[in-house]
Design a protein around this motif. Structure first.
Motif, mmCIF file in Angstrom:
data_model
loop_
_atom_site.group_PDB
_atom_site.id
_atom_site.type_symbol
_atom_site.label_atom_id
_atom_site.label_comp_id
_atom_site.label_asym_id
_atom_site.label_seq_id
_atom_site.Cartn_x
_atom_site.Cartn_y
_atom_site.Cartn_z
ATOM 1 N N MET A 424 -12.607 -7.972 -57.748
ATOM 2 C CA MET A 424 -11.797 -8.123 -58.957
ATOM 3 C C MET A 424 -11.375 -6.765 -59.506
ATOM 4 S SD MET A 424 -11.340 -11.143 -60.220
ATOM 5 C CE MET A 424 -11.185 -10.779 -61.939
ATOM 6 N N ILE A 425 -12.364 -5.898 -59.634
ATOM 7 C CA ILE A 425 -12.128 -4.640 -60.340
ATOM 8 C C ILE A 425 -11.363 -3.655 -59.469
ATOM 9 C CG2 ILE A 425 -13.321 -2.636 -61.299
ATOM 10 C CD1 ILE A 425 -15.486 -4.643 -62.252
ATOM 11 N N ASN A 426 -11.645 -3.646 -58.192
ATOM 12 C CA ASN A 426 -10.990 -2.656 -57.341
ATOM 13 C C ASN A 426 -9.667 -3.135 -56.780
ATOM 14 O OD1 ASN A 426 -12.892 -0.685 -57.711
ATOM 15 N ND2 ASN A 426 -14.172 -1.433 -56.040
ATOM 16 N N GLU A 427 -9.491 -4.434 -56.649
ATOM 17 C CA GLU A 427 -8.254 -4.890 -56.012
ATOM 18 C C GLU A 427 -7.396 -5.764 -56.914
ATOM 19 O OE1 GLU A 427 -9.363 -6.629 -52.224
ATOM 20 O OE2 GLU A 427 -10.829 -5.003 -52.053
ATOM 21 N N ASN B 38 -11.575 -25.386 -47.721
ATOM 22 C CA ASN B 38 -10.942 -24.117 -48.091
ATOM 23 C C ASN B 38 -10.977 -23.846 -49.590
ATOM 24 O OD1 ASN B 38 -9.158 -25.838 -49.240
ATOM 25 N ND2 ASN B 38 -7.571 -25.561 -47.706
ATOM 26 N N PHE B 39 -11.675 -24.700 -50.327
ATOM 27 C CA PHE B 39 -11.574 -24.595 -51.775
ATOM 28 C C PHE B 39 -12.068 -23.236 -52.290
ATOM 29 C CE2 PHE B 39 -12.689 -25.510 -56.199
ATOM 30 C CZ PHE B 39 -11.505 -26.066 -56.612
ATOM 31 N N GLY B 40 -13.197 -22.804 -51.757
ATOM 32 C CA GLY B 40 -13.750 -21.519 -52.180
ATOM 33 C C GLY B 40 -12.782 -20.379 -51.918
ATOM 34 N N ILE B 41 -12.076 -20.437 -50.795
ATOM 35 C CA ILE B 41 -11.123 -19.379 -50.461
ATOM 36 C C ILE B 41 -9.902 -19.472 -51.374
ATOM 37 C CG2 ILE B 41 -9.726 -18.382 -48.607
ATOM 38 C CD1 ILE B 41 -11.636 -19.941 -46.673
ATOM 39 N N ARG B 42 -9.438 -20.697 -51.542
ATOM 40 C CA ARG B 42 -8.245 -20.902 -52.370
ATOM 41 C C ARG B 42 -8.447 -20.427 -53.800
ATOM 42 N NH1 ARG B 42 -6.123 -25.701 -54.112
ATOM 43 N NH2 ARG B 42 -7.581 -27.106 -53.116
ATOM 44 N N GLN B 43 -9.687 -20.555 -54.283
ATOM 45 C CA GLN B 43 -9.961 -20.186 -55.661
ATOM 46 C C GLN B 43 -10.601 -18.808 -55.784
ATOM 47 O OE1 GLN B 43 -9.582 -21.914 -58.783
ATOM 48 N NE2 GLN B 43 -8.026 -22.882 -57.520
ATOM 49 N N GLY B 44 -10.698 -18.103 -54.688
ATOM 50 C CA GLY B 44 -11.440 -16.845 -54.698
ATOM 51 C C GLY B 44 -10.592 -15.656 -55.086
ATOM 52 N N THR B 45 -11.151 -14.466 -54.895
ATOM 53 C CA THR B 45 -10.455 -13.249 -55.304
ATOM 54 C C THR B 45 -9.382 -12.838 -54.315
ATOM 55 O OG1 THR B 45 -12.258 -12.073 -54.262
ATOM 56 C CG2 THR B 45 -12.330 -12.233 -56.639
ATOM 57 N N LYS B 46 -9.478 -13.326 -53.093
ATOM 58 C CA LYS B 46 -8.538 -12.883 -52.063
ATOM 59 C C LYS B 46 -7.217 -13.649 -52.112
ATOM 60 C CE LYS B 46 -10.744 -9.890 -49.236
ATOM 61 N NZ LYS B 46 -12.086 -9.926 -49.695
ATOM 62 N N THR B 47 -7.230 -14.787 -52.760
ATOM 63 C CA THR B 47 -6.074 -15.674 -52.661
ATOM 64 C C THR B 47 -4.863 -15.125 -53.410
ATOM 65 O OG1 THR B 47 -5.344 -17.933 -52.995
ATOM 66 C CG2 THR B 47 -6.731 -17.006 -54.689
#
Ligand code: SF4
Ligand code: SF4
Lengths: 626, 280
Positions: A424-427, B38-47
């Protein structure tokens, strides 16, 4: 500490608070005396000379910024009313606290609006809630309650119609719990008392005159209205109280000449629930979740200010432990994350106000959602975090942000907390700020719309007690995290955002810079969290008691919240009156005081700019109305 | 050039528009289907792109610490000795720390001796007033009241549904351990046992008196018990329920007003007596 008795001339140069107090006491022994009550600080000024002394404080001693002005009712504790003022120097440093006392029955104190215009709304509030008259106030009208309200509700002997008991916990809850629904005690039609001399017909009066005459706009509505309506080109426009455009149930009444605003009066109080009276009935602990509901966008910051104030008081007593380093680091992290949430929200909805409808704000809300997910996993709630405790926190970070399926169709998430935070903080957050700038900073429409609009000059900003981005957007580099640092801010590396123009665009720039500075702070917090892993968040390893001992005295805890300076003024009656409840609990609400210069800022602008100017101040009505 | 700032911003909007379809393609247009994990991925920081959750076809399972309206813990039905018994001892702390004062407790009394017994006769929470602060759960010394995860509480008539009585509030211990396994485990570590504090104390006493005879069989159902540091102290007591069981009787929350009044009067009398004693 007693400063050496110096020649008054020399002491003028003294920059310490003690020096300033000594100077005042020695220069005007007839009017000024030190406040020697147990746990109190500052000076007591004879009410008759208050105006003079206030000028000295501002001009000779350089305390140019009046942060807070509020009243206390000492019924049964000396039977007087007291106004308490906290003045600061915009160059930084602590408060000069000065007080003026008056009789309860004939409460009258000179108004300080001619010295600090920032006292305007605060004195009106003190009149409204405490019934103190301010001689010389230009428009001493009720501000949170309506004209025709019976009595002054913050007085200790005032009781609401559905009064239960003076202090919580109430007796009827245990051991013989006597269940009732609160509506039974709060029957519609019987829950309001009217003063004997009120003309109820006037409250029903829907004619324009009655609605507008109390606002002090200096407009004779009859004169404007009685012609065919178009004869004169001066017009009264009522905006609100409607939610989206006025950021809550907030109302502005303006007079316009054609499209140009000639005067404006904010009307508030629609969301008033007398938070402070509730707070004085509550125990110290009870108040923490109530502070969540003030500025509900950044509840972590609200918690922080309140626990700081109570911790100041507690530290006067024995058996008080400072919060641990990990606790402080976590607090700062939470507060900075809510500052990011707050500024994203403020910029987004300001854009809505000036016409960029909902596309940008939804981009920002996506980010906010991730931060709120984190709050929910750590504190238990997305917005009403209720996370901080006296001397500690509700809990440390959980190992994992994890959920368990419970309802039908529940979908499960499971992340490593530190990894989530780091990403969160870095990207994520920096990327969003970049996008935000790409979208807006050079956008020609935005620039044309906001540059030179809603200008507040540097001197006005200080004199009106503006705070937060509103103050810093006017060229005053005043940030409490630097001016009077608290928690671990002194060791963190960040810059105070400041812009000189004082217009809407400058305030936008200040917010963007603060977003970046917050990320910078968060990046310094991460290694500190790693380093303190395993350390307890409580100094003695176990959670604090639910009824902490709060010794006699007063405290003013203030923090730099997203919207500006949030202060809590708390008076503890110590053991005398049930040590569990504060005697006085006052919230210095930035959203409320920042509205004082609204009229000045809007003067001469077009009607369409008013909503934008309001948006650029960034208010939340939960905090404005309290 | 005038307008470049505007154009750049519009390009960003365009990118967001395209990104909102990337996930659809990536998951083969089965983005919302139950089978795709895929729910965790869809709602995660990478999405990137759309993060909307299609409520009520999908719901975000709430994290363990989530708090929504308290419930009372009672012993599981298959508990060998204390089946269905309240964990609450009606100590009243939750009623004191509750900020809006929405908890009412009637402390139970032994009908013969008139002495208080460690079990509430009635327990009410007005959920219209409850602000979901979680203090009751945080400060309960017996881990007897916990915050629930079931936020779907809408009802047609709030006047009859929104004061939860003891029956409505009670949920078995196993429920708490299923919705918040990590927290339940941490609490066990602090308590030193999976059992109720008092029950464990009784058990220790029982074990002490029975020393020398054959060791009590550990009748725990939990596999985790093995890792509990105080597992040794958990042998269940066989005979400690006599006083508590006698408090079971009529349902106080269905009583008429006069009886409630009477009980309340008695409770207040007791309270006054105690206060007088303290005053001396
Ligand atoms: S604090 Fe716990 S044990 Fe005490 S009355 Fe409340 S729920 Fe029962
Ligand atoms: S969650 Fe808070 S408001 Fe609700 S019952 Fe518990 S203590 Fe009271």
């Amino acid at each position: 500490m007693v400063a050496p008795a110096l020649d008054p001339e020399v002491q003028t140069n003294s920059t310490t608070i003690e020096g300033a107090i000594d100077y005042l006491v020695s220069a005007r022994p007839d009017a000024v005396s030190p406040d020697s009550r147990d746990g109190y600080e500052g000076i007591i000024v004879a009410a008759g000379q208050l105006l003079e002394i206030a000028r000295m404080i501002r001009d000779d001693l350089g305390f140019d910024y009046l942060s807070s002005a509020t009243a206390v009712d000492y019924l049964g504790e000396g039977d007087h009313m007291e106004m308490v003022y906290h003045a600061y120097r915009t160059s930084g440093g602590g408060a000069l606290v000065f007080k003026a006392q008056t009789d309860r029955e004939q409460a009258e104190i000179p108004s300080l609006t001619s010295v600090w215009r920032g006292a305007d709304f605060q004195e009106r509030e003190a009149w409204d809630l405490y019934g103190i008259r301010f001689a010389g106030h230009p428009n001493l009208k009720r501000i949170l309650m309506w004209e025709g309200f019976h009595g002054h509700p913050m007085r200790k002997d005032w009781r609401e119609a559905y009064y239960e008991e003076e202090q919580k916990p109430f007796d009827s809850r245990w051991p013989g719990g006597h269940v009732h629904r609160s509506e039974e005690k709060n029957v519609f039609g019987k829950n309001v008392a009217y003063p004997p001399d009120i003309d109820l017909g006037r409250l029903m009066d829907t004619s324009e005159t009655a609605v507008y005459q109390s606002l002090g706009l200096g407009v004779d509505v009859e004169r404007i209205m009685d012609k065919d309506g178009f004869e004169t080109n001066e017009l009264v426009v009522n905006m609100g109280p409607h939610h989206p455009s006025t950021h809550g149930v907030f109302r502005m009444v303006l007079t316009v000449d054609g499209e140009t605003v000639t005067s404006l009066a904010p009307v508030m109080g629609y969301l008033h629930r007398n938070h402070e009276k509730i707070g004085e009935r509550n125990t110290y602990l009870h108040n923490i979740p109530f502070t969540d509901r003030l500025d509900y966008i950044s509840s972590m910051g609200n918690n922080h200010g309140y626990v700081l104030a109570v911790e100041q008081l507690m530290s006067l007593g024995r058996r008080y432990n400072e919060p641990t380093y990990r606790c402080e680091a976590l607090r700062v992290m939470m507060v900075e994350l809510s500052r990011i949430v707050n500024h994203l929200w403020a910029i987004g909805f300001w854009l809505n106000d000036i016409g960029a409808f909902f596309t940008p704000v939804l981009y920002f809300i996506q980010e906010r959602e991730r931060i709120l997910d984190f709050f929910e996993a750590v504190a238990g709630s997305r917005m009403m975090c209720n996370y901080m405790r006296f001397g500690g926190l509700f809990g440390d970070l959980p190992e994992r942000i994890k959920s368990v399926s419970n309802l039908t169709n529940d979908r499960v998430r499971d992340y490593n907390t530190m990894q989530f935070l780091t990403e969160m903080i870095n990207e994520r957050i920096p990327r969003t700020i970049d996008e935000l700038e790409l979208l807006l900073t050079q956008n020609e429409i935005l620039i044309e719309r906001s540059m030179g609009v809603g200008v507040l000059s540097r001197d006005d900003a200080i004199n009106f007690s503006a705070a937060g981005p509103l103050l810093r957007g006017s060229g005053v580099a005043y940030d409490i995290r630097r001016a009077e640092p608290y928690s671990i801010y002194p060791e963190l590396d960040f810059d105070v955002a400041v812009e000189d123009e004082g217009d809407m665009y400058a305030r936008y720039r200040v917010r963007v810079t603060e977003l970046r500075e917050s990320v910078r702070i968060l990046r310094q917090i991460l290694p500190r969290l790693e380093a303190t892993k395993g350390e307890s968040i409580w100094a003695d390893g176990k959670p604090g008691a639910y009824a902490p001992r709060v010794p006699l005295g007063e405290a003013y805890g203030r923090v730099e919240n997203g919207k500006g300076e949030l202060g809590y003024y708390i008076v503890s009656a110590g053991g005398r009156n049930g040590s569990m409840n504060p005697w006085r609990y006052h919230v210095r609400a930035p959203s409320f005081i920042n509205l004082t210069p609204m009229g000045v800022m809007c003067h001469g602008h077009k009607v369409a700019d008013i909503v934008g100017i309001l948006g650029s101040i960034d208010i939340v009505l939960g905090e404005t109305d309290r | 050039m005038y307008g470049t700032g505007l154009a750049k911003g519009l390009m960003l909007t365009l990118r967001h528009f395209v990104e909102s379809y990337v996930d659809d393609v990536r998951y083969g247009f089965r983005k919302y289907h139950h089978s795709t994990d895929n729910f965790g991925i869809r709602q995660g920081t990478k999405t990137k792109g759309v993060i909307t959750v299609q409520y009520p076809d999908e719901k975000i399972a709430v994290p363990e610490r989530f708090r929504f309206v308290p419930f009372l813990i009672i012993e599981d039905e298959d508990h060998p000795t204390r089946a269905g018994k309240d964990w609450c001892t009606s100590c009243g702390i939750c009623a004191k720390v509750c900020p809006p004062q929405c908890i009412w407790i009637v402390r139970g009394n032994d009908p013969d001796t008139g002495r208080p017994v460690p079990e509430p006769e009635a327990f009410f929470i007005d959920i219209d007033i409850c602000m979901n602060c979680g203090f009751c759960a945080e400060y309960c010394p017996f881990d007897a009241i916990k915050m629930d995860h079931d936020y779907e509480l809408a009802s047609y008539d709030r006047t009859t549904h929104h004061i939860h009585d003891k029956e409505r509030l009670s949920k078995p211990n196993s429920y708490w351990r299923s919705i918040a396994p990590t927290r339940a485990y941490d609490e066990m570590l602090v308590r030193g046992t999976w059992e109720h504090k008092d029950a464990a104390k009784e058990a220790r006493r029982g074990a002490a008196s029975a020393r020398g005879s054959a060791p009590q069989p550990a009748a725990q159902t939990e596999a985790e018990t093995a890792s509990a540091p105080a597992a040794a102290a958990e042998a269940p007591a066989a005979t400690s329920e006599a006083t508590a069981a006698s408090a079971e009787g009529a349902t106080p929350w269905s009583e008429d007003e006069a009886k409630r009044e009477e009980r309340r009067r008695k409770a207040l009398e007791r309270k006054a007596k105690r206060a007088a004693r303290r005053g001396q």
